[in-house]
Design a protein around this motif. Sequence first.
Motif, PDB file in Angstrom:
ATOM      1  N   GLY A   1      10.838  31.606   8.624  1.00 46.84           N
ATOM      2  CA  GLY A   1      10.425  30.308   8.104  1.00 46.84           C
ATOM      3  C   GLY A   1      11.471  29.276   8.454  1.00 46.84           C
ATOM      4  O   GLY A   1      12.429  29.548   9.182  1.00 46.84           O
ATOM      5  N   ARG A   2      11.263  28.086   7.929  1.00 44.94           N
ATOM      6  CA  ARG A   2      12.146  26.979   8.274  1.00 44.94           C
ATOM      7  C   ARG A   2      13.541  27.174   7.668  1.00 44.94           C
ATOM      8  O   ARG A   2      13.685  27.661   6.547  1.00 44.94           O
ATOM      9  CB  ARG A   2      11.534  25.675   7.771  1.00 44.94           C
TER      10      ARG A   2
ATOM     11  N   ASN B   1      12.055  26.510  12.498  1.00 46.17           N
ATOM     12  CA  ASN B   1      11.308  27.642  11.970  1.00 46.17           C
ATOM     13  C   ASN B   1      11.781  28.892  12.707  1.00 46.17           C
ATOM     14  O   ASN B   1      11.522  29.045  13.888  1.00 46.17           O
ATOM     15  CB  ASN B   1       9.816  27.385  12.198  1.00 46.17           C
TER      16      ASN B   1
ATOM     17  N   THR C   1      11.519  32.683  13.416  1.00 49.54           N
ATOM     18  CA  THR C   1      10.594  33.797  13.223  1.00 49.54           C
ATOM     19  C   THR C   1      11.129  35.081  13.841  1.00 49.54           C
ATOM     20  O   THR C   1      10.459  36.089  13.854  1.00 49.54           O
ATOM     21  CB  THR C   1       9.212  33.473  13.826  1.00 49.54           C
TER      22      THR C   1
ATOM     23  N   ASP D   1       8.997  27.030   2.262  1.00 51.68           N
ATOM     24  CA  ASP D   1       7.901  26.852   3.215  1.00 51.68           C
ATOM     25  C   ASP D   1       7.064  25.614   2.932  1.00 51.68           C
ATOM     26  O   ASP D   1       6.480  25.024   3.832  1.00 51.68           O
ATOM     27  CB  ASP D   1       6.965  28.076   3.180  1.00 51.68           C
TER      28      ASP D   1
ATOM     29  N   ILE E   1       7.678  21.456   4.629  1.00 56.52           N
ATOM     30  CA  ILE E   1       7.050  20.843   5.802  1.00 56.52           C
ATOM     31  C   ILE E   1       5.852  21.673   6.198  1.00 56.52           C
ATOM     32  O   ILE E   1       5.980  22.829   6.579  1.00 56.52           O
ATOM     33  CB  ILE E   1       8.053  20.723   6.964  1.00 56.52           C
TER      34      ILE E   1
ATOM     35  N   PHE F   1       5.908  24.494  14.584  1.00 55.38           N
ATOM     36  CA  PHE F   1       6.647  24.898  15.773  1.00 55.38           C
ATOM     37  C   PHE F   1       7.723  23.888  16.173  1.00 55.38           C
ATOM     38  O   PHE F   1       8.423  24.097  17.155  1.00 55.38           O
ATOM     39  CB  PHE F   1       5.678  25.101  16.947  1.00 55.38           C
TER      40      PHE F   1
HETATM   41  C1  LIG Z   1       6.785  29.388  11.298  1.00 45.94           C
HETATM   42  O1  LIG Z   1       6.068  29.773  12.453  1.00 45.94           O
HETATM   43  C2  LIG Z   1       5.094  30.762  12.231  1.00 45.94           C
HETATM   44  C3  LIG Z   1       4.428  31.088  13.536  1.00 45.94           C
HETATM   45  O2  LIG Z   1       5.362  31.349  14.522  1.00 45.94           O
HETATM   46  C4  LIG Z   1       4.069  30.252  11.260  1.00 45.94           C
HETATM   47  O3  LIG Z   1       3.143  31.253  10.989  1.00 45.94           O
HETATM   48  C5  LIG Z   1       4.745  29.829   9.985  1.00 45.94           C
HETATM   49  O4  LIG Z   1       3.792  29.233   9.130  1.00 45.94           O
HETATM   50  C6  LIG Z   1       5.823  28.820  10.287  1.00 45.94           C
HETATM   51  N1  LIG Z   1       6.531  28.494   9.059  1.00 45.94           N
HETATM   52  C7  LIG Z   1       6.748  27.248   8.691  1.00 45.94           C
HETATM   53  C8  LIG Z   1       7.480  27.056   7.424  1.00 45.94           C
HETATM   54  O5  LIG Z   1       6.393  26.291   9.361  1.00 45.94           O
END
Ligand SMILES: *[C@@H]1O[C@H](CO)[C@@H](O)[C@H](O)[C@H]1NC(C)=O
Length: 657
Positions: free
Chosen positions: A107-108, A156, A158, A186, A189, A207
């Motif tokens: 996550g972020r 973010n 991952t 989360d 944003i 992204f």
């Molecule tokens: C981070 O990226 C993933 C996909 O790569 C997404 O599923 C997830 O929601 C994103 N998290 C945030 C906090 O934006």
Amino acid sequence: MVIGFIKKSELFRWILLVCLLLSSSCLCNAYTPADNYLIDCGSSSDTTVGNRVFISDSKSSKYLSTSQTILAYTLKSITDSDDSTLYQTARILPGTSKFTFPISTSGRHWIRLYFYPFVYQTYNMTSADFTVSTQNHVLLSGFGVTTNVLKEFSVNVTSATLEIVFSSSKNSFAFVNALEIVSVPDSLITDDANTIDPAGGFQGLSFQALETVARLNMGGPAVSFENDTLGRTWVNDQNFLVESNLATNVSNIAAVNYVAGGATEDSAPSSVYGTCTRMNSENDTTSNFNVTWEFSVDPGFQYLLRLHFCDIVSKSLNLLYFNVYIDSLVAKRNVDLSSDFPTLGAATYNDFVTSSNVGSKLRVSIGPSSLENVNPNAILNGLEIMKMNKSDGSLGGLGSVPNSSSNSKIGVIVGITVGLLIAILFAGGVFMFCRRKRRLARLALSKTWIPLSTTGGTTYSMGSKYSNGTTTTIDSNMVKGSFGYLDPEYFRRQQLTEKSDVYSFGVVLFEVLCARPVIDPTLPREMVNLAEWAMKWQKKGQLDQIIDSTLVGKIRPDSLRKFAETAEKCLADFGVDRPSMGDILWNLEYALQLQEAVQQCDPDENSTNLIELSPQVDNFSQPDNSVSNHFEESIVDDLSGVSMSRVFSQLVKSEGR
Ligand SMILES: *[C@@H]1O[C@H](CO)[C@@H](O)[C@H](O)[C@H]1NC(C)=O
Ligand SMILES: *[C@@H]1O[C@H](CO)[C@@H](O)[C@H](O)[C@H]1NC(C)=O
Ligand SMILES: *[C@@H]1O[C@H](CO)[C@@H](O)[C@H](O)[C@H]1NC(C)=O
Ligand SMILES: *[C@@H]1O[C@H](CO)[C@@H](O)[C@H](O)[C@H]1NC(C)=O
């Protein structure tokens, strides 16, 4: 003939059971971000800043691979704020050096880099010239500083690790005074925002790497990182006003209301929402001008702007209407803050993404609406401007992303993430899911809690299972802002309290009444979250529009009103405003009596007016025979091995036969 009836004792058992479960699951632990790396680079000892401890360079060396160890320090103190000591030491990083941080929850994450250039031995840091990048993004390129700077990014992450690479050309070197890698909630944003030119929707923020360009507290003093739940710093807006005589400050912090579905204290603290800059139009009802702020930005990038609003100036609803412009384009016309939230002082924000042809100056303006018979006025409470990465992933002017060599163990991460999420959900007393039973659908609604145990011990997924066999897992429902049952105050305070249980219980009450899942991502956006959706209708006094169709016409209006009021109180924004469990019991019993009254007065209605509540808890008690006719065998079998599965409740609407 008369079969349906209301069993008070059953209701009580059911409710007490819920209370028991909720309170036993309340961990009441203080929140700590899942990942929280704080390093005072170059320092020989730990440094305490506010309530955070930045570890010494030697303790952090396990995260760093570099060719040389050069720890620099200066005796010069550069700011009088608490973080001053962080700037007094630095790590000199020649060539290419890499920090590698294990990431426990994807996550972020904030990446905050502290820079203050000073001269140490042969190293004059003002001449340093370097690039900072992660696996996916160039954060800084061709970077150098002449004064103290705190660079804040959010990305973010991952992958299983976050790598931060400092690289410089042969003749130069990189340095850093301190750094933070800290998880961001989360919900802060979300994936989407508004676009301005043309007006529409932007998707894909998840992204984006973001760099904070400006974070302003309109009309109020600077808010230090110590007074912000996410460690952010807000500065006063005065220096950015184009014509400051057109603006005036308002402060009314007590007026701020964090309402369900709106902003939370994590969005911005009340010290931000409680002050604003407004049009200086008080003495002239014919005023017609804009209040404008101007920012220097790097051209060629898109920017995410978050505008924070909170009507702390109006005496009542529907008095304030104004326009918002970004870069001379209309971002929002005739804004009426009370239309989104019919609560005066409701804190809210709007996100906008600019097009990529922003020049070197970005302007934000507020001005009077064009509506007739409206006093000219306009406000803005807070503003954040974040630079978005270019299509190659870069936030810097030059460089490109280095080849990523990380073997991201996505499966492991997802497992850990889901596990942690579940731990959080569990802590919030969130293990309730409903199951519509088709055979009873016309008259009966049954509620079933289904924690689904899955793969290998440590990972759980939770689902709501319907009789048609579809299973949805809850993790797909988690940014869009709410955890369904989880107390929104938890996000502000990072603490679960007894009143968090009351909140969760309130959600259960609405769930019972509306017969739908607490989070249903397949519904239109405003309906996804039951708590928000139900509260919206309850506030309009039209909750009866969305209750379970099998209850329509059968539940007494005054009983419904009492029941709904009780649920509504449970969902109060602030724990202190929520009733005690004792009060709730009392109110529900009263609702029950109102419903029962009709049963006694009107025998014809007998067979249809009844709400029967019965716990089906094998370990606790066997239901009366008279009751057991009315509900089906549960789906405990689906859940073998999960002791919680034996604990659930049913609300059955009976009908005479
Ligand atoms: C981070 O990226 C993933 C996909 O790569 C997404 O599923 C997830 O929601 C994103 N998290 C945030 C906090 O934006
Ligand atoms: C935090 O806010 C309180 C109350 O507004 C204020 O008294 C205090 O000085 C602030 N702390 C910092 C470090 O700004
Ligand atoms: C406010 O600014 C916008 C955008 O620059 C402009 O179109 C509008 O005419 C201005 N309004 C007033 C009253 O100056
Ligand atoms: C930012 O980088 C991501 C890849 O990490 C890319 O998908 C996205 O399109 C970029 N953003 C913009 C605005 O180009």
